[in-house]
Design a protein around this motif. Structure first.
Motif, PDB file in Angstrom:
ATOM      1  N   ARG A   1     -44.956  -0.372 -32.519  1.00  0.00           N
ATOM      2  CA  ARG A   1     -44.145  -0.505 -31.295  1.00  0.00           C
ATOM      3  C   ARG A   1     -43.414   0.464 -30.625  1.00  0.00           C
ATOM      4  O   ARG A   1     -43.789   1.074 -29.392  1.00  0.00           O
ATOM      5  N   VAL A   2     -42.824   1.503 -31.425  1.00  0.00           N
ATOM      6  CA  VAL A   2     -42.246   2.842 -30.939  1.00  0.00           C
ATOM      7  C   VAL A   2     -43.373   3.697 -30.561  1.00  0.00           C
ATOM      8  O   VAL A   2     -43.236   4.320 -29.479  1.00  0.00           O
TER       9      VAL A   2
ATOM     10  N   PHE B   1     -44.718   2.712 -27.139  1.00  0.00           N
ATOM     11  CA  PHE B   1     -43.620   2.718 -26.026  1.00  0.00           C
ATOM     12  C   PHE B   1     -43.526   4.207 -25.720  1.00  0.00           C
ATOM     13  O   PHE B   1     -43.470   4.578 -24.765  1.00  0.00           O
TER      14      PHE B   1
ATOM     15  N   ALA C   1     -34.617   6.023 -21.855  1.00  0.00           N
ATOM     16  CA  ALA C   1     -35.955   5.915 -22.743  1.00  0.00           C
ATOM     17  C   ALA C   1     -36.359   7.139 -23.246  1.00  0.00           C
ATOM     18  O   ALA C   1     -36.612   7.424 -24.503  1.00  0.00           O
TER      19      ALA C   1
ATOM     20  N   LEU D   1     -36.127   8.062 -27.310  1.00  0.00           N
ATOM     21  CA  LEU D   1     -37.327   8.320 -28.051  1.00  0.00           C
ATOM     22  C   LEU D   1     -37.423   9.689 -28.843  1.00  0.00           C
ATOM     23  O   LEU D   1     -38.121  10.052 -29.879  1.00  0.00           O
TER      24      LEU D   1
ATOM     25  N   LEU E   1     -35.290   1.574 -28.888  1.00  0.00           N
ATOM     26  CA  LEU E   1     -35.365   0.636 -28.009  1.00  0.00           C
ATOM     27  C   LEU E   1     -34.422  -0.329 -27.405  1.00  0.00           C
ATOM     28  O   LEU E   1     -34.376  -0.451 -26.346  1.00  0.00           O
TER      29      LEU E   1
ATOM     30  N   THR F   1     -32.337   1.357 -24.775  1.00  0.00           N
ATOM     31  CA  THR F   1     -33.326   1.381 -23.622  1.00  0.00           C
ATOM     32  C   THR F   1     -33.044  -0.023 -22.789  1.00  0.00           C
ATOM     33  O   THR F   1     -32.975  -0.129 -21.643  1.00  0.00           O
ATOM     34  N   GLN F   2     -33.049  -0.945 -23.673  1.00  0.00           N
ATOM     35  CA  GLN F   2     -33.062  -2.447 -23.356  1.00  0.00           C
ATOM     36  C   GLN F   2     -31.556  -2.667 -22.669  1.00  0.00           C
ATOM     37  O   GLN F   2     -31.747  -3.277 -21.738  1.00  0.00           O
TER      38      GLN F   2
ATOM     39  N   SER G   1     -39.710  -1.972 -23.227  1.00  0.00           N
ATOM     40  CA  SER G   1     -39.148  -1.923 -24.530  1.00  0.00           C
ATOM     41  C   SER G   1     -38.804  -3.375 -24.980  1.00  0.00           C
ATOM     42  O   SER G   1     -38.446  -3.288 -26.109  1.00  0.00           O
TER      43      SER G   1
END
Length: 307
Positions: free
Chosen positions: A16-17, A20, A123, A127, A148, A151-152, A258
């Protein structure tokens, strides 16, 4: 670790990372070429019109020049494409963040400041703190979970603080006045003109917008399925906004991914797989873990929803 600490670092699949990271850095490229190419024209604006934001004043950044803006543009374009591949994630990540931060300072230091860039900037910075992550890797990482999560939080703060600003500076008049009507007059579409003819609908919409923004933090309290449904509502809200008053919030929408299980979207794997072929156990094969995946917590089935 405290409950809040566990929530902030709730592990997510490294796949997922990786997805993204690729999406965000490719968006930076799109932003330079599609959404904010006008920033390059700032170099032609007289220097006495430059009013740097507070952070620009604190850092004593120079007034934009043709050479400086051009250098930032080409360096950011090239390095964002490299960062999208996942190579040298920390070196390229921090460099892209610094360059994009300067790009935004150049863009927003002439009188207008957009608030849809906050999540994207967070983000990029978050990251850059995560090491290597490969597409499709189901190994869970607390470092990736933290990137993540912050970022959310930035995405939701954008909504909540927007409502706070509306009520702080506009008061109750923001929801009972003609804010949307003026927006439709300035930049409305044919669809907006039809909506505007319905009595009191714009007033109701203004109440709805403020209520939705104030309640947006509820997304963190919902179980996975309902959380994704609420994020889908966020996207539908922006789709309607674009269809009526042509405001896209594209950087914000990129950062909002995210919340999504991006590791399930693997177009290259689908293209390479023979027609009709399925993995033997119904799951994607697990590739080897990268050299520096952050804090790892062991593999889990890819179909298991992440937090």
């Amino acid at each position: 670790m405290s409950r809040i600490g566990r929530w902030l670092t709730e592990p997510v699949p490294l796949g997922r990372v990786a997805a993204f990271r690729t999406l965000i850095h490719l968006f930076v490229v799109a932003d330079l070429l599609v959404f904010t190419p006008w920033v390059r024209s700032r170099a032609d604006v007289p220097g006495d019109l430059y009013r740097p934001l507070l952070v620009g004043r604190l850092l004593h950044l120079p007034t934009p020049t043709t050479a400086g803006v051009t250098a930032v543009f080409w360096a950011l374009l090239t390095l964002s494409l490299l960062a999208a591949t996942g190579r040298a994630p920390r070196l390229l990540g921090w460099t892209v963040f610094a360059l994009y931060f300067e790009w935004m300072l150049i863009a927003m230091s002439y009188g207008k400041v957009d608030h849809d860039r906050v999540g994207l900037l967070v983000a990029l910075a978050a990251l850059a703190t995560v090491g290597r992550a490969r597409h499709g890797d189901p190994t869970r990482s607390e470092a990736g979970g933290w990137a993540l999560r912050v970022t959310q939080i930035a995405v939701i703060c954008t909504y909540f603080l927007a409502a706070w600003a509306k009520l702080r500076f506009g008061g109750i008049d923001w929801v009972t006045g003609s804010v949307l009507a003026r927006a439709i007059i300035r930049r409305g579409t044919d669809l907006a003109d039809l909506i505007a003819q319905v009595p009191y609908l714009l007033i109701v919409a203004q109440f709805g917008i403020v209520a939705f923004e104030l309640l947006s933090p509820v997304v963190f309290l919902l179980p996975e399925r309902w959380r994704l449904a609420m994020v889908g509502f966020f996207y539908s809200f922006h789709a309607v906004t674009m269809a009526t008053i042509t405001i896209s919030f594209a950087p914000h929408l990129a950062a909002m991914t995210s919340f999504l299980p991006l590791e399930r979207v693997r177009p290259l794997t689908w293209l390479r797989r023979p027609a009709g072929a399925e993995p033997p156990d119904g799951r994607e094969p697990e590739p080897p873990v990268g050299d520096d995946p952050g804090r790892l917590v062991g593999p889990v089935p890819a179909a298991d929803p992440a937090g």
